[in-house]
Design a protein around this motif. Structure first.
Motif, short mmCIF file in Angstrom:
data_model
loop_
_atom_site.label_atom_id
_atom_site.label_comp_id
_atom_site.label_asym_id
_atom_site.label_seq_id
_atom_site.Cartn_x
_atom_site.Cartn_y
_atom_site.Cartn_z
N GLU A 131 117.48 -0.41 -31.21
CA GLU A 131 118.25 0.70 -30.65
C GLU A 131 117.72 2.05 -31.11
O GLU A 131 117.79 3.04 -30.39
N LYS A 175 128.67 1.72 -42.49
CA LYS A 175 127.21 1.68 -42.38
C LYS A 175 126.63 3.11 -42.37
O LYS A 175 125.64 3.39 -43.05
N ASP A 176 127.29 3.99 -41.64
CA ASP A 176 126.82 5.38 -41.58
C ASP A 176 126.82 6.00 -42.98
O ASP A 176 125.88 6.70 -43.36
N GLU A 180 120.32 -10.46 -37.14
CA GLU A 180 120.42 -10.02 -35.74
C GLU A 180 120.89 -8.56 -35.64
O GLU A 180 120.32 -7.78 -34.89
N ASP A 181 121.92 -8.22 -36.41
CA ASP A 181 122.43 -6.84 -36.36
C ASP A 181 121.34 -5.86 -36.78
O ASP A 181 121.22 -4.76 -36.23
N LEU A 183 126.57 4.40 -45.87
CA LEU A 183 125.47 3.80 -46.64
C LEU A 183 124.16 4.48 -46.29
O LEU A 183 123.35 4.80 -47.17
N GLN A 184 123.93 4.72 -45.00
CA GLN A 184 122.69 5.36 -44.57
C GLN A 184 122.54 6.76 -45.15
O GLN A 184 121.45 7.22 -45.41
N ARG A 185 123.66 7.41 -45.34
CA ARG A 185 123.62 8.78 -45.87
C ARG A 185 123.63 8.81 -47.39
O ARG A 185 123.69 9.89 -47.99
N GLY A 186 123.65 7.64 -48.03
CA GLY A 186 123.67 7.61 -49.49
C GLY A 186 125.04 7.90 -50.07
O GLY A 186 125.18 8.19 -51.26
N ARG A 226 128.02 -2.92 -30.44
CA ARG A 226 126.73 -2.45 -29.95
C ARG A 226 126.69 -2.36 -28.42
O ARG A 226 125.73 -1.87 -27.85
N LEU A 238 118.87 13.30 -47.69
CA LEU A 238 118.81 12.41 -48.85
C LEU A 238 118.07 13.07 -50.00
O LEU A 238 118.48 12.96 -51.16
N ALA A 254 121.28 -3.89 -45.66
CA ALA A 254 120.91 -4.09 -44.25
C ALA A 254 121.27 -2.88 -43.41
O ALA A 254 122.02 -2.98 -42.44
N PHE A 255 120.77 -1.73 -43.79
CA PHE A 255 121.01 -0.51 -43.00
C PHE A 255 119.77 0.36 -43.05
O PHE A 255 118.91 0.19 -43.92
N LEU A 256 119.69 1.29 -42.11
CA LEU A 256 118.50 2.14 -42.01
C LEU A 256 118.67 3.38 -42.89
O LEU A 256 119.79 3.76 -43.21
N PRO A 257 117.56 3.99 -43.28
CA PRO A 257 117.70 5.21 -44.08
C PRO A 257 118.26 6.35 -43.25
O PRO A 257 117.97 6.46 -42.06
N GLY A 258 119.07 7.19 -43.87
CA GLY A 258 119.58 8.38 -43.20
C GLY A 258 118.52 9.47 -43.18
O GLY A 258 117.35 9.22 -43.48
N TYR A 281 112.50 6.27 -51.27
CA TYR A 281 113.85 5.71 -51.13
C TYR A 281 113.82 4.59 -50.09
O TYR A 281 113.40 4.79 -48.96
N GLU A 283 117.00 -11.36 -25.12
CA GLU A 283 118.15 -10.53 -25.49
C GLU A 283 117.68 -9.15 -25.97
O GLU A 283 118.28 -8.13 -25.65
N TYR A 314 118.85 -5.48 -34.00
CA TYR A 314 119.47 -4.62 -32.96
C TYR A 314 119.38 -3.16 -33.36
O TYR A 314 119.03 -2.28 -32.56
N ALA A 315 119.72 -2.88 -34.62
CA ALA A 315 119.71 -1.49 -35.09
C ALA A 315 118.31 -0.90 -34.99
O ALA A 315 118.13 0.24 -34.56
#
Lengths: 111, 351
Positions: free
Chosen positions: B272, A68-69, B264-265, A71-74, A12, B223, B214-218, B209, B32, B268-269
């Motif tokens: 960011e 991670k990318d 934490e990650d 996963l985000q894209r399904g 990061r 999708l 632990a990740f953000l949606p695309g 959806y 931080e 951060y995501a």
């Protein structure tokens, strides 16, 4: 100083490379951003290519980032693993194709 | 997979104050990462103020037939908080007079409230433009008494919004429980059979959806295209739109983030991906959330954190749209969930 060459938290901080060379850093990130936009290939396809290449160049940061990318894209784990095998197969092939050189040399040196 | 709510397990994260402490400690206390207040101050958006009310969201109870890993309500079969008829009547008075164009019923599984059908029948008479029920799909197959829900929804022209974390079985069952995928597919086919979600149908069927981890949606549109292709090719299912919703770091999702060492990650995501243009349209600026016991909140998440509206009017029994509009929205670090990337709301992306 960390006692390890790789620290997951460093990923990061990647953007900070610009602080020591703004022009080159900014150029790189602009280029990088454009490469992964939708184009003749979809962003999804490029993500899978990036995942495969990440394994071939053995970059732990890239593997984290593109898993991670995906996963985000399904993208499914089956698709991810097939991409990794595509990369690994090319890498194995790149070694093995040198076997032809070995065979050529062997034949040349043998009576 | 847990089969009980955090509350039933006496988990400390069932306590709203403990969640708020965690969200203000650590990486946010030592500087931080910037607090949400600092971040929106930098972009000139503090204090966050409401615009015209568009959506009245009513939570009719926390009881649910599922115990999803990411649930921000901490809903489940063991939750006994259910809206009474008396509170429903107070809500109906508001529904008749509100300037909002959308009524959004949620839970838990709203259908498990014993007076759900009466409430829908009465509320539908108010002629509100868009009447949403958030149905988890499996409830339609959970018991014979729910089998006719698709017909019931159709009769009252209800807009059905349902959760579906993936178009494949594995990811769906992992987040929502074993067998959820198959039951959801069957429920979607039954909704399609009465006309819901068909390409030219006025019977709206949208899917929600949430990332299963632990990740953000695309990208929401990408999708949606994948979901439509997957569900049509494999199961012949149609639906209208997909809403990609970011998991906010509260309740069971916060518990998951901490237990899996992703907290934490993830924060951060979120920080960011902060997007000031998402702040302008964040749902607390056009929504009021009503709890099962009639209290008013800026959003469903603040409801779960027990952060009642900062207004003289705090309860549905004394509801006054003008007075409530004149307030500051209560924020904490969980708000980063709604302002990341393309933004997130109960209606999907906002930027």
């Amino acid at each position: 100083m960390s006692k390890s060459y790789y620290d997951p938290a460093d990923l990061r901080k990647f953007g900070k490379i610009t602080e020591w060379s703004e022009e080159l850093g900014t150029s790189f990130f602009d280029y990088y951003g454009k490469v992964f936009q939708e184009g003749a290939l979809s962003a999804r396809e490029k993500s899978l290519i990036a995942l495969a290449v990440s394994h071939v160049v053995k970059c732990p940061y890239c593997i984290d980032a593109y898993t991670k990318d995906g996963l985000q894209r399904g993208i499914t784990k089956e698709e991810m693993m097939e991409a990794v095998h595509a990369g690994a197969a090319i890498e194995a092939g790149a070694s093995l194709v040198h076997g032809v050189q070995m065979m050529n040399k062997y034949e040349k040196l043998s009576m | 997979m847990a089969t009980k709510s955090l509350l039933k397990r006496n988990n400390e994260l069932a306590n709203a104050n403990r969640q708020l402490e965690i969200l203000s400690n650590g990486i946010f206390a030592d500087g931080e990462l910037p607090t949400f207040k600092d971040k929106i101050t930098q972009t000139g958006q503090f204090p966050l103020r409401p615009r015209k009310l568009e959506i009245l969201q009513i939570n009719v109870g926390y009881m649910c037939n599922q115990v999803c890993e990411h649930c921000h309500v901490d809903a489940g079969p063991d939750r006994k908080e259910i809206m009474t008829v008396e509170t429903m009547k107070q809500c109906l008075e508001v529904i008749k007079n509100t300037g909002a164009h959308t009524l959004d019923l949620t839970g838990g599984a709203p259908e498990m409230n014993p007076n759900f059908r009466w409430f829908v029948e009465e509320a539908s008479k108010a002629g509100i433009k868009d009447f949403i029920v958030r149905s988890n799909l499996t409830i339609i197959r959970a018991n014979k008494k729910y089998y006719d829900l698709p017909e019931f929804f159709k009769k009252h022209n209800v807009h059905v919004v349902s959760s579906m974390p993936h178009w494949t079985r594995g990811k769906t069952d992992k987040q929502r429980g074993d067998g959820v995928f198959d039951k959801s597919i069957k429920a979607l086919q039954e909704l399609n059979a009465v006309g819901y979600g068909m390409p030219d149908s006025d019977l709206r069927l949208d899917l929600v959806y949430n990332p299963s981890g632990a990740f953000l949606p695309g990208d929401q549109m990408a999708l949606e295209a994948d979901f439509k292709k997957g569900l049509m090719e494999d199961f012949g299912i149609s639906f209208h739109n997909l809403f990609a919703i970011t998991n906010l770091p509260i309740s069971r999702f916060l518990d998951y983030l901490i237990a899996s060492e992703n907290y934490e990650d993830y924060m951060y995501a979120l920080v960011e991906a902060y997007n000031p243009s998402a702040v302008q349209n964040v749902m607390c600026t056009n929504t009021i959330s009503v709890s099962w016991d009639g209290w008013l909140y800026d959003c469903d998440f603040n409801q779960m954190l027990d952060l009642k509206v900062a207004s003289k009017v705090k309860h549905i029994s004394e509801y006054n749209e003008e007075v409530i509009r004149n307030r500051d929205i209560i924020i904490s670090q969980h708000c980063y969930g709604c302002t990341a990337g393309a933004g997130s709301s109960c209606q999907g992306t906002v930027a």
